[in-house]
Each structure stands twice: as structure tokens, then as C-alpha cells.
Design an enzyme around this catalytic site. Sequence first.
Site, PDB file in Angstrom:
ATOM      1  N   GLY A  25       8.743   1.969   4.573  1.00 30.30           N
ATOM      2  CA  GLY A  25       7.995   1.954   5.732  1.00 30.30           C
ATOM      3  C   GLY A  25       8.601   0.764   6.796  1.00 30.30           C
ATOM      4  N   VAL A  30       8.515  -0.549  -1.500  1.00 33.79           N
ATOM      5  CA  VAL A  30       7.928  -0.755  -2.676  1.00 33.79           C
ATOM      6  C   VAL A  30       8.436  -0.056  -3.742  1.00 33.79           C
ATOM      7  CG1 VAL A  30       5.696  -1.220  -3.740  1.00 33.79           C
ATOM      8  CG2 VAL A  30       5.940  -1.239  -1.166  1.00 33.79           C
ATOM      9  N   ASP A 138      -7.542  -7.849   8.155  1.00 30.57           N
ATOM     10  CA  ASP A 138      -7.321  -6.680   8.094  1.00 30.57           C
ATOM     11  C   ASP A 138      -7.990  -5.618   7.292  1.00 30.57           C
ATOM     12  OD1 ASP A 138      -5.957  -4.606   9.804  1.00 30.57           O
ATOM     13  OD2 ASP A 138      -4.327  -4.592   8.542  1.00 30.57           O
TER      14      ASP A 138
END
Length: 867
Positions: A25, A30, A138
Site C-alpha cells: 500500500g 510487507v 492512532d
Amino acid sequence: MAHHMAAQPGSRVGAYEILGLLGAGGMGEVYRARDTRLQREVAIKIIPDALANDAVARGRFETEARAVASLSHPNIIAIHDFGQEGTVHYAVMELLDGRTLREMLADGPLPPRKAIDYGAQIAAGLAAAHARGVVHRDLKPENVFITRDGRAKILDFGLAKPVAPIAAAGTIAATYTPTSPGTVLGTVGYMSPEQVRGESVDHRSDIFSLGAMLYEVFSGTRAFTGPSAVETMNAILKEEPPELSVAHHALPPAIDRIVRRALEKNPVERFQSARDLGFSLEALSGSSGSMLATVDAAPRKRRGTWPLTAALVLTAGAAGFFGARAASSTAPTEPVTFTPRTFDPQIIWTARFVGDDGTIVYSSSPRGLRPDLFVARTGASAAQQIGPPGTHLLSVSSRGELAVLTDASFINQRLFRGTLARMTLDGSPRPWLENVREAEWSPDGMTLATIRVANSGDLLEYPIGTVLHRAPGYLSDLRVSPDGNHVAFFEHPVRYDDRGFVKIWDRGGSVRVLAGEYWGMEGLAWRPDGQAVLFSAAAGTNGLYQVHEVATPPGSIPRAVMPSPVNMLMLDVRRDGRWLVLSTDNRFSIRVRRPGAVREIDLPWMDSEWVPRLNADGSLVMFTDGNQSAGGNYAVALRKTDGSPPLRLGEGNGIDLSPDGKYALAYLFSPTPRIVVYPTGAGEPRTVDTAPIENVQPIKWFPDSRRIVICGNEKSKPARCFAKDVAGGPATPLTPEGFTQPGPFSPDGSVMVVQSSDGTGHLLSLKEGTVRRFEGLTGNDAVFAWTPDGRGLLVGAAVEMRVDRLDLTTGQRTPALQFELAGQPGIKGGGGVGGISITPDGRGYAYYYISMPSRLFEINGAATITQ
């Protein structure tokens, strides 16, 4: 390999062999990888160019990665490594198998039992990180991963703001993206109000985000939503989500209260630590197992009701809990009932069952602080006083014999000192041993365990004369196990602050911690089968004392077993499982009489004001603020005595206000004990370097407002007091060795009162360094001030709210001050010299008092809760 391109299976990044892509993304890629050194599979994140090429962002990433890696907490994803291979920057994390919380919520709200479990785990991870100064910023369902074995893992912890999730077909790794100072961090819908406003945030922002997550996992709907991000943020600032217990009838009201407190708009009104939030969730899990099982099985089914006696007066929260148990398929065969055993306003100190016929014996102070002994028999219209005045109950043996203190004098908390004696319900006390504070019968009723005070602290003996344990703070609430092979007790590190630990001694000679540290601990008893200890503790600052249970095997986890909206102290458990508990509503406040005023005025502040110190003209009072919002170290506060709102100067326990009113002296307990000086006006706080003095306690200011008196000891030497300049320089000896109780300075500043360890009074000449004894003090006296003429002292017992004038020439005492609250039922004064402050002219004073009306309740059927 260019790091903006996907790595191919078989390629290497450092010591890691790439096995395949997990997700990609805007934050980078990853990969599943194999650590070729340790032969394990890991997740490796290739850091995006924007972060890798920004030296400031990269430095922050590495600093926070080290902090998170150092946590090694089971509820935080483990960061194994990070480094650079050519132009490629990467981070290596553990490889997880399971689903994100967001993916689980796609199926609707979680069963309450699982929601509570996951919430408590997340809170535990947050608490560990917050303790190291790491704030997530977050927290949201996408950033919590639930492994296949039910372990909650917090992802993206404190590193940077994620901008897009990485889907990974059941496997995920932490992901990062850079942030800049001044940027509003967080994800809309889970931001705290302070994040929405773009303000600086602390750990309490994470608590709000966790509250929003909890609301969603319990209800299946978000706490704050809107057609746009702006409208969602506006809802966070101005709106309250619907109550969970109204919109979702099967959920207990206690869940709604916990979530709503986490979602308070004002950070001061939220849980002040993730640890406290976790404790509240664990209390639900531990005490409401059958209730939650019922809710899980039938989410929309209303709870049943459970018959209670006057328990509704004691605890509405417990009523809801027991009502839920009635609807459970595993409901107990007998109802849980609360039966009041006392009714009149009074301070009750302790109580025990006598035999199995419902008789109880207790000590209380209907007025003042002198303890008297009472017996309440089942069916009797009133309790009967037994024994002479000043008799305090310690323990009741299996043979019905009482261990008591005679001529008992109050010390602090619920502690007394006196002569240990034995007596029956119908007899007179027979003296046994002097200078005892607590005692507990062995199971056979033949010998006693005791707590006695020594110069080095407290001694635990069992049997009498055999020392099992020493403590520099103080010990309390000792109880011998039903088999006689263990002794459970509280150990409190600071004298007489009741925070501490449950500890246990066994026949092998070892002493180990069973539970703690808790903010406050009072009241302990063994379960009749000897497999667990029941104790009362406050899990959060200024929190309520609730009954907890911990099993005795090593590694057992304590759990709350009796929710209650009032303080509930565990006093005794009968062989048939009945409990004897004390409900008490403790309130702390300060009263002041300004010089020239006719009456005292009350200065309440959140029921938490301690240790007042007045300035010379009585216009200012410094005090310790023990409210929950002050934190675990408390806070030092200053206010005008005209009733103006207080100003918090900083954390700590307030000790003394300088004579010129410019500085406040404070003592902080943690993370390391230290002395701090706060300016009352402009300026920065200053930490006082007391090395090489050990076991330091700050006491008071010198008249020059430049030096302070501290007491402690040089290495391998007896304790004494020292003079210490707060600006620096070495501490210089002030008193002879063995004198550690300094009192006030004379009006001309040339003489200081000191008391020896036996309580006798002396006058210390500061010029000559000599001491001479004076007569007239009793063992309970503190010295508050000199008389303005320098010929006498104002002395007395702060806890009894009594002040006398002691003539230094004749030793005679005459009443000096009469406090308006003295002798009223349910009222006791503050302990210690700091409990009373008197202006130099003797015309103004301040004192703190504790309102603690108490009632005894017998609980039947409570054994089903803990087994």
C-alpha cells in the site's frame, strides 16, 4: 534491489530471506520472511522513501522502535530488528496468525465476554507502553490483531500514522508512515477531542481511542460517525453516543459506565491510566462470569432480579451483578443477601465473627477516636459494650477467645498501639504483651502472630518472639491460614500510606508477593478452604476499595469479585462462607479559621485535600490533592483561604510551605523517591539532590525559606536530621543521632523542637548544637507551633483535633484551640504534624479531617462468587 519495487521470493534483505508478499500500500510493502540466523519466520516491512529519506522522521522512527522493542509485552507486536541494506530501510516484526479486530467486527458486535477480555488485554499493552513514555496516537480496530489463540496484539504502536491498511489474508505485520510535528494524528472516528483540536496529546488520548473501540465491539456501531470527516470530528467534540445499556438491553450498566468514563471529553475526567481501565474491565470479567455467559447466549434477554435485603443501600452495582446471576443457568442455589449489623453513625475499625451462631464482635468509636468494644448477637435489638473503655479488637480464636489491645491509642489509618491482652465475651482483659499493634490467633487458638513496631520498621512474628519478616514501611492486616502454615498480610512501602502489596509467608521461611501494588489496601481474610486470600484494595488513584481474590499458588492472578459503588472492606469470613464487610464513605476536606475570623470555613475540593500548611498571615493554604485526576503521585496545590479555586503546582505529596510563601516542598513516591521544590509564582520546579543521605524524608522549611530539614541516615550510621540548602551543597548534620522528629522553630529562629524515638520532647539550640529535655508531652503528642511569646508550645493529637498550650517552664497544659468538628460522630482528624497548621500569631489555623461513617454488613451466599 530498489526499495520502491517489490522484492522477489528468494531475495534477501540483510539476514532475512524473502518468502512472499503479504500486502502492499501507500506505506510500503510487507513480506513474509525467514530469519536465516534464528531459523524462524518473521514479517519484514520495507520502509517507504518518504520516511527513509527524512532524517528527522527516520530518527524518530528508530527511537520509538527501540522503545517499543524494549517493552517485550505480550499484547504489543514484537519488533525484532530494524536496519539498512544499501538504500533499503526495513523493520522486522513477529509474524502473526489470526484476524484484525476490524475484520472480526464485520460479523457484528463481539460477545461481551470476549470484548471484555480483548479490551483488558489492549489496556494492559497500553499501560506497559505508557509507562515507558510511548503513546500510540492512532488506536483503532485496524491496529489491533487477535491471534488464533485469543491474544490481542497492538500494531503500529507509537511509530507513525498509518494511512491505509495492508490486507494480508489472515496474516499481518505492523505498518508505518511518517508524521510531522503539528500534524493532527489519528483516524477520524477514534481521535480524542484534543487530537481533533490539534492540541498536544498524552497517554489519555489513547484511553479515549480505546473507549471508542470498546463502544464499537460491544454495540457493533461506531461511537462517533457523520456523513463527512468534519461532521464526525464535530460529533467527537460535542456529542455523546447512545448509552450501551439502553440501546443494547442485555449489556450490564457497568459496561456502559466504564466505556462512558473512557470517552469523557475532558482528559481530566477520563480514566487517568490504562492500568485503571484494565482493572475495571478485569473486575467485570472476574466478578460477572455467569452474567456474561448469559449475555453471550442470549444477547437481547433482559436480566432477572435477585432478592436482596438492605444491600440496596450498600451497593446498587452489586445488585445489578447478582440480578444477572439469577438469569444464569449456573446460578447459586441460595440467594446472595446483605444484612446490616450496625446502624448508628460511628467509625468502625474492625470486626470478627464469634462462633457460628451469627454473633459478631467489633471495635468502634461512636465519638472521637477512642476505641470501644461491642458485641452484637443475632436477634438482639442493640449491640452491648464489653470490656473497659479504650479496648480495641484484634482477633477471635477458634475457641471464642478474643485478642485485644487495652489502652489503645490511635496511630493512623485503622491502626492502634497498646497492650496485647486476652479476654472472653463475659470476662475482663488479661495483659499479655506491651507495645503491640496487631495480632492474629493460630487456628488451634494456642498462640498468636503479631505485628510490633521496632526502630527499623515493623516486625512480623509467629509465634511471638520469632521474627518472620521486617519491613521499613509498615505491615498490617495479618491473617494466619486455616492450616496454620501460612501468614498473609499487607506490606506498605511508605509509612503510613496504605498503598502496597499482599504478601504471604510459608513454613519454608519464604515471603513472596501475592498481589499488588495497589493504590490502597485495607481488610484481608482467608477463604475457608485456605486456597485463596480475599482482600480489599483500591485499584486506581482515589478509587473505591473493592473485594478482590487471589489464589495462593505462585503466578495466580488477582481478580475483583465484588463490585460496589462504596468502599467495601473485607473483615472476616466464617467457616460456612459468610462474609463480614465494612462499608465506609471516606471524605477528606480542609477547614480554616483565618486570623480574626469568628468561625471556621470548609474548603472542600473533590473530597481529597490533605496536609494543609498556612502562610504567615493565613491568606494562603498549601495542601496535597489526592483526587484521581492528580495521578498516582498526588499533587501539590495552593489556594487562597477565601475559597478561591486551587492551583495545582505539580505532582507530589505536599510537605511544607516556605515562611515567605514563595515555595512549596513536596515528596514524590515514584518512579523514584525524590524531593521537589515548587515555586508558588513564576519559576521552574527544582529537584533537591540529597546524596549521600539514604532513606530521606523531607520535613520542613527553615525560617530563612532557603534551607530545608531532611531526615535520613549516612551509610551504616543511625538516622538523624540534616540541614540542606535547596540551591545545592552538602547536607550538614542538624540533630544528634536518633532524633528524627523535628518540630517548629522558635520565633527568633534560634531553637528547634525535636522529639526522640520514645516521644519525649527536647529543645535543640541551633547555635550550640546542644539539646535539653522538657516535660509535658504524651506519647501521642505532636508539636504544632510555638506560642508568640516564645515561652510555650502548642501541642496535641492531630487525629483527635486537640491543641493545648504547654508551658515550657512549668510543664503545665491548658486548652488552647477548640475545633468545631472535634468529637462529632464519624469524624476523625488528619494524622501527623501536617494535619494541623497554626499561624505564628496563634490566631489562625487549618486542619484536615476525614468523614468516615461506617456500617457492618453480613453477606450470605457470597462464597458462590469466588468458587
